[in-house]
Design a protein around this motif. Structure first.
Motif, short mmCIF file in Angstrom:
data_model
loop_
_atom_site.label_atom_id
_atom_site.label_comp_id
_atom_site.label_asym_id
_atom_site.label_seq_id
_atom_site.Cartn_x
_atom_site.Cartn_y
_atom_site.Cartn_z
N TYR A 20 0.85 -1.20 0.00
CA TYR A 20 0.00 0.00 0.00
C TYR A 20 0.88 1.24 0.00
CZ TYR A 20 -3.86 -3.13 1.14
OH TYR A 20 -4.80 -4.11 1.11
N VAL A 25 2.88 -5.97 1.49
CA VAL A 25 2.04 -6.70 2.43
C VAL A 25 1.99 -8.17 2.03
CG1 VAL A 25 -0.34 -6.95 3.19
CG2 VAL A 25 0.71 -4.69 3.11
N ALA A 44 -3.55 -15.28 10.54
CA ALA A 44 -3.93 -14.39 11.64
C ALA A 44 -4.33 -13.01 11.13
CB ALA A 44 -2.75 -14.27 12.60
N ASN A 45 -4.73 -12.15 12.03
CA ASN A 45 -5.04 -10.76 11.66
C ASN A 45 -3.84 -10.14 10.96
OD1 ASN A 45 -6.73 -10.72 14.63
ND2 ASN A 45 -7.71 -9.99 12.80
N GLY A 46 -4.08 -9.47 9.87
CA GLY A 46 -3.01 -8.76 9.20
C GLY A 46 -2.11 -9.66 8.38
N ALA A 47 -2.47 -10.91 8.21
CA ALA A 47 -1.62 -11.82 7.44
C ALA A 47 -1.63 -11.46 5.95
CB ALA A 47 -2.10 -13.26 7.62
N LYS A 49 -4.82 -11.75 4.01
CA LYS A 49 -5.91 -12.47 3.33
C LYS A 49 -6.77 -11.52 2.51
CE LYS A 49 -7.59 -13.90 7.29
NZ LYS A 49 -6.65 -13.25 8.24
N THR A 50 -7.22 -10.44 3.19
CA THR A 50 -8.08 -9.48 2.50
C THR A 50 -7.33 -8.87 1.32
OG1 THR A 50 -9.29 -9.02 4.52
CG2 THR A 50 -9.40 -7.36 2.78
N THR A 51 -6.07 -8.55 1.54
CA THR A 51 -5.27 -7.97 0.47
C THR A 51 -5.20 -8.90 -0.74
OG1 THR A 51 -3.96 -6.81 2.12
CG2 THR A 51 -3.02 -6.97 -0.08
N GLU A 169 -13.86 -13.75 4.84
CA GLU A 169 -14.33 -13.89 6.22
C GLU A 169 -15.84 -13.81 6.39
OE1 GLU A 169 -12.20 -12.90 9.58
OE2 GLU A 169 -10.50 -12.09 8.46
N GLN A 202 -10.46 -16.71 9.34
CA GLN A 202 -9.69 -16.89 10.57
C GLN A 202 -10.26 -18.05 11.36
OE1 GLN A 202 -8.36 -13.92 13.23
NE2 GLN A 202 -8.90 -12.30 11.78
N GLU C 378 0.27 5.27 2.67
CA GLU C 378 -0.34 3.98 2.92
C GLU C 378 -1.79 3.91 2.48
OE1 GLU C 378 2.63 3.06 6.57
OE2 GLU C 378 0.48 2.95 6.95
N PRO C 380 -4.72 3.43 -0.07
CA PRO C 380 -4.83 2.74 -1.35
C PRO C 380 -5.16 3.74 -2.46
CG PRO C 380 -6.79 2.39 -0.05
CD PRO C 380 -5.83 3.14 0.82
N1 LIG Z 1 -5.79 0.23 2.97
C1 LIG Z 1 -4.63 -0.10 3.57
N2 LIG Z 1 -3.64 0.81 3.67
C2 LIG Z 1 -2.49 0.49 4.27
N3 LIG Z 1 -2.22 -0.70 4.79
C3 LIG Z 1 -3.16 -1.66 4.72
C4 LIG Z 1 -4.42 -1.39 4.10
N4 LIG Z 1 -5.17 -2.51 4.18
C5 LIG Z 1 -4.41 -3.41 4.82
N5 LIG Z 1 -3.20 -2.91 5.14
C6 LIG Z 1 -2.13 -3.61 5.83
O1 LIG Z 1 -1.87 -4.78 5.14
C7 LIG Z 1 -1.65 -5.86 6.02
C8 LIG Z 1 -2.55 -7.01 5.65
O2 LIG Z 1 -3.89 -6.61 5.84
P1 LIG Z 1 -5.11 -7.52 5.41
O3 LIG Z 1 -6.34 -6.70 5.61
O4 LIG Z 1 -4.86 -8.01 4.05
O5 LIG Z 1 -5.03 -8.68 6.46
P2 LIG Z 1 -6.08 -9.82 6.78
O6 LIG Z 1 -5.32 -11.08 6.71
O7 LIG Z 1 -7.27 -9.70 5.95
O8 LIG Z 1 -6.41 -9.52 8.29
P3 LIG Z 1 -7.80 -9.71 9.08
O9 LIG Z 1 -7.89 -11.12 9.44
O10 LIG Z 1 -7.62 -8.85 10.27
O11 LIG Z 1 -8.89 -9.25 8.17
C9 LIG Z 1 -1.89 -5.33 7.42
O12 LIG Z 1 -0.63 -5.12 8.02
C10 LIG Z 1 -2.58 -4.04 7.21
O13 LIG Z 1 -2.18 -3.12 8.18
#
Ligand SMILES: Nc1ncnc2c1ncn2[C@@H]1O[C@H](COP(=O)(O)OP(=O)(O)OP(=O)(O)O)[C@@H](O)[C@H]1O
Ligand SMILES: [Mg+2]
Lengths: 244, 292, 400
Positions: A20, A25, A44-47, A49-51, A169, A202, C378, C380
């Motif tokens: 980002y 990430v 885990a959180n922040g791994a 997945k969403t990205t 999720e 998760q 940071e 998007p």
């Molecule tokens: N819009 C954004 N801008 C900056 N950093 C981001 C953004 N979205 C996510 N991140 C960072 O990217 C990393 C991965 O985030 P992501 O949302 O992909 O994790 P996740 O596995 O989906 O977590 P969760 O289980 O909490 O949903 C995290 O460190 C987060 O801080």
């Protein structure tokens, strides 16, 4: 349910690096799904997945890597064109359009795929699949319960008869009992339509209960990729990456 | 009493135009979350186009059609050429760029057409018909009311009964989810701008013939009134725009009729301040929508 | 400027700098002929108002399209109190001070009232409200023509050069001096506020009002104070202009003029006081320059008449659009960009606080303040629904 041949397609992700603006990430993530396969992405959180899922849908641009859907490169396509190629993303957070009714939400999902009577049939099928929704056709999205909203979000993705369903999720914020319902519905829909499914979760147990295979993401890299039953039973793996 | 009736009747006709213009602001607000401060100037350019076409063909209707098309084309150009780029910029960029556009358009109109007022003619008589000895609406007022109501009805159908309308609404409410569902959101934003600019052009073309004439500043006050209407009605609410337009139209005609024309802008200002302070979400709006 | 007063910091430093710049400006008037001094006086009066506006927009994110009307408040109040003073047999300094006091009081009151209304409103709503005020000004002066003189406005007696100076300077130069001193006091005050903890709180409110509230910043009060200060600056500018032209009328404070003030603030660089000075000079000098240029070209009288006025407007509008889209940092941002590059070539430490008055990003963050910039990186780049705080952007960021 109308008779249908398997519609799922393969997905090939290779060397995907996404950030980002700062540190990446995802670091060179690779992942392959066979047609009709259900794969759980765990972590885990922040791994990341969403990205991963958002990059798949074209909402985030990768800095490196490739994504092929059914053998065709989709990286240059815009989000809406990827959707029209059969890639359906159910974003996290029970993302229905709160201002539209249940019916309008489903209609929106069906819009580019079906016309006329076929559209009505496709929508009716979703109401068969998720019966609670049928009773709330004309309620606005913001009047639904969390579980209903999640069903609507999934139903709205299915109504376009996608080839690949990516769900972020679905268990988030739902009571355990409802999570079970949603997972079952997801599995049934996938099985009856032969869909390829990428499920980010998760909630490891319920995700692995419907998945063929599990992929573990940790800090943006794939650290494990194994059949679901193996992953569920391998205590070391679970300890190391899933924390239980 | 007769005077009061007359004022209310003309106020309704005037209010219908405010409502139409306010509706155009609501359309852009819903499509792009921008209050387009250049809406008046854009509509004015379309009105000049209508004036030119009517001058060439001798037909009011040809001019009206051309003006509406010109309005849509201007909406297209402004959105694709300018406003699209304000989204990733400064938070006030949308407003400030619109203000710049107002200056550019008014300057160009001044350079090409001069500052003089050019009279525009109405297609129907604008002297009031008398009903039972009481002068009420003119045929032109009736035309204005019919057109305004027809356009609003048509837009309501478009938004609530068609696939295009569903996509327009979805794109406005949740752009990202809409894109994921295959909706071409950026096209929808453009369509929203074109519709809005065409409606604004129509409102301006209906208004100008009842005023002094066409001049590079003919729509300045219309914009302020319509902005007030949109705020009174709630920026998210097309129904609010309609009701607010009628209320403001009648109120302004009454103020002008009883207190004098110079008082009208003060009346609008007072109304705006009171509504913003007492019910900032708009009188007819149900939701808290002021945090934009 | 570090060399002038190396040991000073904070408010004393701002005051010393303000005093030095004021003296420099006064000295400069000796190099100008009477007409140029008149232009300088006008620029300086506008500078007050633009500095007030740029702080309001740049620091708190509140956009006012009615600052010309607030200048008019100061101008009318000055004219009314000064006339009253004349009737009481006063002239010279006492009359001037009384007039200024009247102008400050009236613009404080108006700023407070408008600020109270504006504190509850966000961007476009406040802009629309202030637009309404700009439009209503002629109606107000017409409505109260007994006091405000209707379209004609008010005229006041001229203040001549004080006896001690009368051999040295002419009246235009004296007027420039007075305007410069007014601006010196007002703008130094604004610069001090900008660097104070109040300035910091204003930025916090602009960046994220909810977050600011949660961390204990009284957001509403901060916005009201900001609007009031800005209004006082505009009122002082109006008073200065009234002093210089001996008149005030609605025709001088139209909506178009309000928008010109916005042009000056934006083109100079929102939040930057040095930028405000450049912007004020621009809105006075550019129309004059355009008129001079069109005079050189031979053209039909009809066309020349249409071009006069409109050509300047066209250039201003285009500038506003271009600067906003291409360089939201404005002229001040350009200066900053150059300096950053130069210093980074010669000296690895970033340029820091003290002399950053004119060296600000559009959002008012100084170059030494990397936090907002990295916050932006940071975000998007896709079209997620935008919240105000996602748009923190410094000029360097936009060079991508
Ligand atoms: N819009 C954004 N801008 C900056 N950093 C981001 C953004 N979205 C996510 N991140 C960072 O990217 C990393 C991965 O985030 P992501 O949302 O992909 O994790 P996740 O596995 O989906 O977590 P969760 O289980 O909490 O949903 C995290 O460190 C987060 O801080
Ligand atoms: Mg996630």
């Amino acid at each position: 349910m109308s008779q249908r041949t398997a519609t799922g397609v393969s997905l090939d992700i290779a060397g995907l690096t996404v950030g980002y603006g700062g540190e990446p990430v995802l670091h060179g993530v690779g992942l392959t799904l066979r047609p009709g396969e259900v794969v759980a992405v765990l972590g885990a959180n922040g791994a990341g997945k969403t990205t991963l899922l958002r990059t798949l849908a074209g909402l985030v641009r990768p800095t490196a890597g490739s994504i092929e859907l059914g053998g065709a490169d989709i990286l240059t396509l815009r989000t809406e064109d990827r959707a029209r190629r059969g890639l359906a993303l159910v974003p996290d957070g029970q993302s229905v359009v709160a201002e539209l009714t249940v019916d309008e939400n489903l209609r929106l999902g069906a819009l580019w795929r079906h016309r006329g009577a076929a559209r009505e049939r496709a929508i009716a099928e979703i109401y068969d699949l998720f019966e609670p929704l049928a009773r709330r056709r004309s309620s606005a999205g913001h009047q639904l319960s969390g579980g209903e909203r999640q069903m609507l979000a999934i139903g709205r993705a299915l109504v376009a008869e996608p080839a690949l369903l990516a769900v972020d999720e679905p268990s988030l914020g739902l009571a355990p009992l409802i999570v079970g319902d949603v997972m079952t519905a997801l599995r049934d829909a996938a099985a009856s339509r032969g869909l390829t499914v990428l499920l980010a979760e998760q909630n490891v147990t319920s995700a692995l209960s419907i998945a063929d295979r599990g992929v573990v993401l940790s800090l943006g890299t794939v650290v494990a990729d194994a059949p679901a039953d193996l992953l569920a039973s391998d205590a070391d793996l679970r300890h190391a990456y899933l924390g239980f | 009493m007769d005077h009061l009736l007359f004022l209310i009747a003309t106020g309704l006709a005037r209010g219908a135009i405010f409502a139409l213009f306010a509706l155009s602001l609501v359309l852009i607000w819903r499509a792009a979350r921008i209050i387009n401060f250049a809406q008046g100037a854009m509509a004015l350019v379309a009105t000049y186009a209508a004036f030119a076409v009517t001058g060439m063909t001798g037909s009011y209707w040809a001019g009206l059609g051309a003006g509406i098309l010109a309005g849509a084309a201007i909406g297209l150009g402004v959105e694709r050429g300018l406003m699209r780029f304000t989204r990733d910029s400064h938070p006030l960029a949308g407003i400030i760029v619109a203000i710049g556009l107002v200056m550019v358009l008014q300057a160009l109109l001044g350079i090409f057409f001069g500052q003089q007022h050019r009279p525009m003619h109405t297609p129907f008589s604008d002297s009031p018909l008398t009903v039972g000895g009481v002068p009420l609406l003119s045929p032109y007022d009736i035309f204005v009311l019919v057109v305004a109501l027809a356009v609003m009805g048509g837009l309501a159908l478009l938004f609530n009964r068609t696939s295009m309308g569903l996509q327009l609404r979805a794109s406005a409410f949740s752009p990202e989810v809409s894109r994921v569902l295959g909706v071409r959101v950026s096209l929808m934003v453009t369509v929203g701008w074109m519709l809005s600019a065409a409606v604004a052009a129509l409102a301006a073309m209906l208004l100008v013939p009842t005023e002094l004439g066409l001049n590079p500043h003919s729509t300045d006050v219309l914009f302020v009134y319509a902005f007030t209407v949109a705020v009174v009605g709630g920026l998210d609410s097309p129904v609010g725009a309609l009701l607010g337009g009628l209320v403001v139209g009648v109120a302004m005609t009454l103020v002008t009729g009883y207190l004098g024309a110079t008082f009208a802008p003060i009346g609008v200002l007072v109304l705006l301040v009171v509504v913003l302070l007492v019910k900032p979400g708009g009188i007819f709006s149900m939701r808290e929508a002021r945090s934009a | 400027m570090n060399r002038i007063a190396p040991s000073l910091t904070g408010a004393p430093r701002t005051i010393v700098m303000g005093a030095v710049l004021t003296v420099v400006a006064i000295a400069a008037t000796f190099g100008l002929d009477p007409y140029r001094n008149f232009q300088l006086a006008t620029i300086v009066a506008y500078f007050c108002a633009v500095a007030g506006l740029t702080l309001l927009v740049g620091l708190t994110g509140q956009l006012s399209l009615g600052h010309a009307a607030l200048m008019a408040v100061g101008g009318y109040a000055y004219a009314l109190t000064a006339s009253l003073a004349t009737d009481m047999g006063l002239d010279g300094l006492p009359r001037f001070l009384l007039g200024m006091a009247g102008a400050i009081a009236a613009s404080t009151l108006h700023g407070l009232l408008l600020g109270l209304a504006g504190a509850r409103l966000h961007g476009p709503y406040l802009a629309g409200l202030t637009l309404g005020i700009a439009i209503a000004l002629p109606a107000v002066t017409a409505q109260f023509s007994g006091v405000l003189g209707g379209d004609q406005g008010l005229r006041i007696d001229r203040d001549d050069v004080p006896a001690v100076l009368s051999r040295l300077i002419v009246v235009e130069q004296w007027q420039a001096w007075v305007a410069i001193m007014i601006a010196g006091v007002v703008v130094t005050g604004l610069a001090a506020v900008r660097r104070s903890s109040l300035g910091l709180r204003m930025r916090a409110v602009r960046d994220d009002e909810t977050a600011a509230r949660l961390s204990g910043v009284p957001a509403g009060r901060v916005k009201v104070v900001a609007f009031t200060l800005s209004s006082v600056a505009a009122g002082a500018g109006g008073a200065a202009l009234c002093f210089v032209t001996q008149s005030v009328s609605p025709g001088a404070y139209t909506l178009a003029f309000s928008l010109l003030l916005v042009v000056a603030a934006v083109v100079g660089g929102l939040g930057s006081i040095g930028g405000a000075a450049l912007g004020a000079a621009l809105i006075v000098m550019l129309p004059w320059l355009v008129a001079t240029l069109t005079d050189l070209v031979d053209m039909p009288a009809e066309l020349e008449q249409r071009l006069s006025g409109n050509l300047g407007l066209l250039v201003f509008g285009a500038l506003l659009i271009i600067v906003m889209l291409a360089r939201p940092g404005g002229l001040a941002g350009l200066r900053r960009g150059r300096r950053t590059r130069r210093t980074s070539a010669e000296d690895p430490t970033p340029p820091s606080g003290p002399d950053a008055v004119a060296a600000t990003s559009p959002t008012g963050a100084t170059a030494a303040d990397p936090a907002p910039a990295s916050a932006l990186r940071e975000m998007p780049a896709n079209d997620q629904p935008r919240t105000p705080q996602t748009v923190l952007q410094s000029p360097t960021e936009r060079e991508r």
